[in-house]
Scaffold this motif. Structure first.
Motif, PDB file in Angstrom:
ATOM      1  N   PHE A 174      -5.092  63.277  23.709  1.00 13.83           N
ATOM      2  CA  PHE A 174      -4.818  62.076  24.501  1.00 13.83           C
ATOM      3  C   PHE A 174      -4.496  62.449  25.956  1.00 13.83           C
ATOM      4  O   PHE A 174      -4.953  61.787  26.892  1.00 13.83           O
ATOM      5  CB  PHE A 174      -3.671  61.267  23.889  1.00 13.83           C
ATOM      6  N   SER A 175      -3.730  63.519  26.122  1.00 17.13           N
ATOM      7  CA  SER A 175      -3.326  63.875  27.487  1.00 17.13           C
ATOM      8  C   SER A 175      -4.519  64.342  28.330  1.00 17.13           C
ATOM      9  O   SER A 175      -4.419  64.413  29.561  1.00 17.13           O
ATOM     10  CB  SER A 175      -2.217  64.923  27.470  1.00 17.13           C
ATOM     11  N   HIS A 176      -5.648  64.646  27.681  1.00 19.21           N
ATOM     12  CA  HIS A 176      -6.863  64.968  28.437  1.00 19.21           C
ATOM     13  C   HIS A 176      -7.721  63.730  28.704  1.00 19.21           C
ATOM     14  O   HIS A 176      -8.663  63.785  29.476  1.00 19.21           O
ATOM     15  CB  HIS A 176      -7.703  66.018  27.690  1.00 19.21           C
ATOM     16  N   GLN A 177      -7.401  62.626  28.021  1.00 22.33           N
ATOM     17  CA  GLN A 177      -8.194  61.399  28.199  1.00 22.33           C
ATOM     18  C   GLN A 177      -7.628  60.506  29.289  1.00 22.33           C
ATOM     19  O   GLN A 177      -8.373  59.812  29.960  1.00 22.33           O
ATOM     20  CB  GLN A 177      -8.210  60.556  26.891  1.00 22.33           C
ATOM     21  N   GLU A 178      -6.298  60.495  29.414  1.00 27.32           N
ATOM     22  CA  GLU A 178      -5.642  59.495  30.260  1.00 27.32           C
ATOM     23  C   GLU A 178      -4.620  60.139  31.180  1.00 27.32           C
ATOM     24  O   GLU A 178      -4.031  61.161  30.835  1.00 27.32           O
ATOM     25  CB  GLU A 178      -4.915  58.461  29.379  1.00 27.32           C
ATOM     26  N   LEU A 179      -4.375  59.469  32.314  1.00 29.28           N
ATOM     27  CA  LEU A 179      -3.318  59.921  33.220  1.00 29.28           C
ATOM     28  C   LEU A 179      -2.030  59.148  32.965  1.00 29.28           C
ATOM     29  O   LEU A 179      -0.950  59.585  33.367  1.00 29.28           O
ATOM     30  CB  LEU A 179      -3.753  59.708  34.684  1.00 29.28           C
TER      31      LEU A 179
ATOM     32  N   ASN B  25      -2.973  48.629  31.825  1.00 28.43           N
ATOM     33  CA  ASN B  25      -2.016  49.278  30.925  1.00 28.43           C
ATOM     34  C   ASN B  25      -2.742  50.009  29.794  1.00 28.43           C
ATOM     35  O   ASN B  25      -3.764  49.554  29.300  1.00 28.43           O
ATOM     36  CB  ASN B  25      -1.067  48.250  30.298  1.00 28.43           C
ATOM     37  N   VAL B  26      -2.154  51.124  29.396  1.00 29.73           N
ATOM     38  CA  VAL B  26      -2.717  51.920  28.309  1.00 29.73           C
ATOM     39  C   VAL B  26      -1.706  51.935  27.162  1.00 29.73           C
ATOM     40  O   VAL B  26      -0.513  52.176  27.385  1.00 29.73           O
ATOM     41  CB  VAL B  26      -3.006  53.371  28.769  1.00 29.73           C
ATOM     42  N   ALA B  27      -2.194  51.652  25.966  1.00 37.27           N
ATOM     43  CA  ALA B  27      -1.305  51.574  24.802  1.00 37.27           C
ATOM     44  C   ALA B  27      -1.829  52.430  23.664  1.00 37.27           C
ATOM     45  O   ALA B  27      -3.046  52.553  23.476  1.00 37.27           O
ATOM     46  CB  ALA B  27      -1.208  50.121  24.324  1.00 37.27           C
ATOM     47  N   ILE B  28      -0.893  53.021  22.924  1.00 42.48           N
ATOM     48  CA  ILE B  28      -1.229  53.687  21.656  1.00 42.48           C
ATOM     49  C   ILE B  28      -0.490  52.940  20.554  1.00 42.48           C
ATOM     50  O   ILE B  28       0.724  52.702  20.654  1.00 42.48           O
ATOM     51  CB  ILE B  28      -0.772  55.163  21.629  1.00 42.48           C
ATOM     52  N   ILE B  29      -1.213  52.612  19.486  1.00 45.92           N
ATOM     53  CA  ILE B  29      -0.573  51.972  18.335  1.00 45.92           C
ATOM     54  C   ILE B  29      -0.911  52.804  17.106  1.00 45.92           C
ATOM     55  O   ILE B  29      -2.083  52.885  16.702  1.00 45.92           O
ATOM     56  CB  ILE B  29      -1.085  50.533  18.152  1.00 45.92           C
ATOM     57  N   THR B  30       0.095  53.429  16.516  1.00 46.07           N
ATOM     58  CA  THR B  30      -0.189  54.201  15.299  1.00 46.07           C
ATOM     59  C   THR B  30      -0.431  53.211  14.154  1.00 46.07           C
ATOM     60  O   THR B  30       0.238  52.179  14.051  1.00 46.07           O
ATOM     61  CB  THR B  30       0.954  55.183  14.953  1.00 46.07           C
TER      62      THR B  30
ATOM     63  N   ASP C 173       0.087  69.502  12.606  1.00 47.55           N
ATOM     64  CA  ASP C 173      -0.980  70.043  13.472  1.00 47.55           C
ATOM     65  C   ASP C 173      -1.812  68.901  14.036  1.00 47.55           C
ATOM     66  O   ASP C 173      -2.205  68.912  15.198  1.00 47.55           O
ATOM     67  CB  ASP C 173      -1.896  70.998  12.682  1.00 47.55           C
ATOM     68  N   SER C 174      -2.096  67.929  13.178  1.00 46.14           N
ATOM     69  CA  SER C 174      -2.863  66.761  13.617  1.00 46.14           C
ATOM     70  C   SER C 174      -2.087  65.996  14.690  1.00 46.14           C
ATOM     71  O   SER C 174      -2.675  65.530  15.673  1.00 46.14           O
ATOM     72  CB  SER C 174      -3.162  65.853  12.414  1.00 46.14           C
ATOM     73  N   VAL C 175      -0.779  65.889  14.515  1.00 49.28           N
ATOM     74  CA  VAL C 175       0.054  65.186  15.505  1.00 49.28           C
ATOM     75  C   VAL C 175      -0.043  65.895  16.857  1.00 49.28           C
ATOM     76  O   VAL C 175      -0.255  65.262  17.900  1.00 49.28           O
ATOM     77  CB  VAL C 175       1.524  65.123  15.022  1.00 49.28           C
ATOM     78  N   ARG C 176       0.078  67.222  16.813  1.00 50.63           N
ATOM     79  CA  ARG C 176       0.018  67.996  18.064  1.00 50.63           C
ATOM     80  C   ARG C 176      -1.357  67.869  18.724  1.00 50.63           C
ATOM     81  O   ARG C 176      -1.471  67.659  19.925  1.00 50.63           O
ATOM     82  CB  ARG C 176       0.352  69.457  17.756  1.00 50.63           C
ATOM     83  N   GLU C 177      -2.404  67.978  17.899  1.00 48.68           N
ATOM     84  CA  GLU C 177      -3.776  67.866  18.440  1.00 48.68           C
ATOM     85  C   GLU C 177      -4.017  66.480  19.045  1.00 48.68           C
ATOM     86  O   GLU C 177      -4.664  66.357  20.087  1.00 48.68           O
ATOM     87  CB  GLU C 177      -4.810  68.123  17.328  1.00 48.68           C
TER      88      GLU C 177
END
Ligand SMILES: NC(=O)c1ccc[n+]([C@@H]2O[C@H](COP(=O)([O-])OP(=O)(O)OC[C@H]3O[C@@H](n4cnc5c(N)ncnc54)[C@H](OP(=O)(O)O)[C@@H]3O)[C@@H](O)[C@H]2O)c1
Length: 305
Positions: A87-92, A15-20, A78-82
């Motif tokens: 992230f979308s280039h790091q993980e599927l 599993n892959v998780a993001i935690i702000t 801009d930071s949010v978009r970047e």
């Protein structure tokens, strides 16, 4: 003992998780537990130095933990978009998006996009971040275990106690002439309504909002900076409150507990620990949730996001 705190967490390998805000406070308590159970954890943080400290502490306890930095400043769209693009280039895949970062009762200030800081960080930044990650969350459902793809909005019982009783102030979202507390409660009400609307629009993803409970963290730096007297009542407010490792229980429950079900619970508000509960009247208002979604999309699109 920490190991016995969160017995409901299943194995999370793969599993892959993001935690702000995952480097500190409740976010840290969440990151370390998810990593301990095998998830790859992206800590979304605006500070590389704070990330490194958190990673060091997690690795010291769990040498096998897979902890990575996702650079993110929620006050800067801009930071949010970047961050979402990177992230979308790091993980599927993305199984868990935990919208945890927040500020409380910071003095009035506007971001460069013209949003008041509390609504910007707590709600609008998270709305855009979530929107940009939704395609990946949806793709993940096709290959993931049932119920494992989730969004968790960390709100507060302040959504009920502090926000204006009539709910979202569409005519004045920055609420400059309201108290810092009302602005905080308002942003947290937006977190509840956002979760409700996400569950309606994306029923295959499990989405929850929650109150973590009162937990001793750095969050009180905000009220201390805007209301110096808060320093005096802080010990009373935090009397008996747990630290962030124990206090992360409700976030972790919302993120991974198998007892929460899509048909019965999607969009629910949880009180600690794992109690599906009614939010405030405004927080239960489906029309308000829909209107807030539309307002937010318009506000973002009109600024080029
Ligand atoms: N603690 C409680 O009693 C309590 C009660 C109800 C709800 N909550 C909610 O729980 C959540 C976590 O708060 P906490 O108590 O753990 O407080 P905390 O220790 O102050 O953590 C807040 C986190 O948000 C991050 N953050 C702030 N502004 C940011 C920005 N512009 N961009 C990216 N990250 C940003 C902070 O990063 P920096 O270190 O860089 O500032 C920090 O990691 C919040 O949403 C809060 O509203 C807490």
């Amino acid at each position: 003992m920490i190991n016995d705190l969160h017995g409901f967490i299943p194995a999370l390998a793969g599993n892959v998780a993001i935690i702000t805000g995952g480097h500190t406070g409740l976010g840290f308590g969440t990151s370390i537990e998810l990593a301990k159970h095998g998830a790859r954890v992206y800590i979304a943080s605006r500070s590389e130095a704070k990330f490194k400290d958190a990673k060091r502490d997690i690795i010291a306890e769990h040498p096998e933990a897979d902890i990575r930095l996702l650079k993110l400043d929620l006050a800067d769209l801009d930071s949010v978009r970047e961050a979402a693009e990177w992230f979308s280039h790091q993980e599927l895949s993305l199984h868990l998006l935990i919208n945890n970062a927040g500020v409380m009762c910071v003095p009035y200030e506007e971001t460069k996009e013209g949003f008041e800081m509390q609504v910007a960080v707590n709600y609008i930044g998270h709305f855009l971040f979530t929107e940009l990650l939704l395609p990946m969350l949806q793709r993940t459902i096709e290959k993931a275990d049932k119920g494992s793809v989730r969004i968790v909005n960390v709100s507060s019982d302040g959504h009920a106690k502090l926000a204006p009783k009539e709910g979202i102030v569409f005519s004045d979202m920055n609420m400059k002439n309201f108290s810092v507390w009302a602005r905080y409660g308002h942003s947290k009400l937006a977190n509840v309504l956002h979760a409700k609307e996400l569950a309606k629009r994306y029923p295959d993803i499990l989405t929850f909002s929650l109150h973590p409970g009162t937990v001793k963290t750095n969050l009180s730096a905000g009220p201390i900076s805007s209301t110096p007297l808060y320093r005096l009542i802080k010990p009373l407010v935090e009397l008996g409150a747990p630290g962030p490792r124990k206090g992360a229980a409700n976030i972790l429950f919302a993120a991974v507990s198998p007892s929460l079900k899509r048909e019965a619970d999607n969009g629910a508000y949880l009180l600690p620990v794992g109690k599906v509960s009614a939010p405030s009247k405004a927080g239960s208002d489906a029309k308000m949730a829909e209107n807030l979604w539309d307002w937010t999309v318009n506000a973002l699109r009109s600024r080029g996001y």
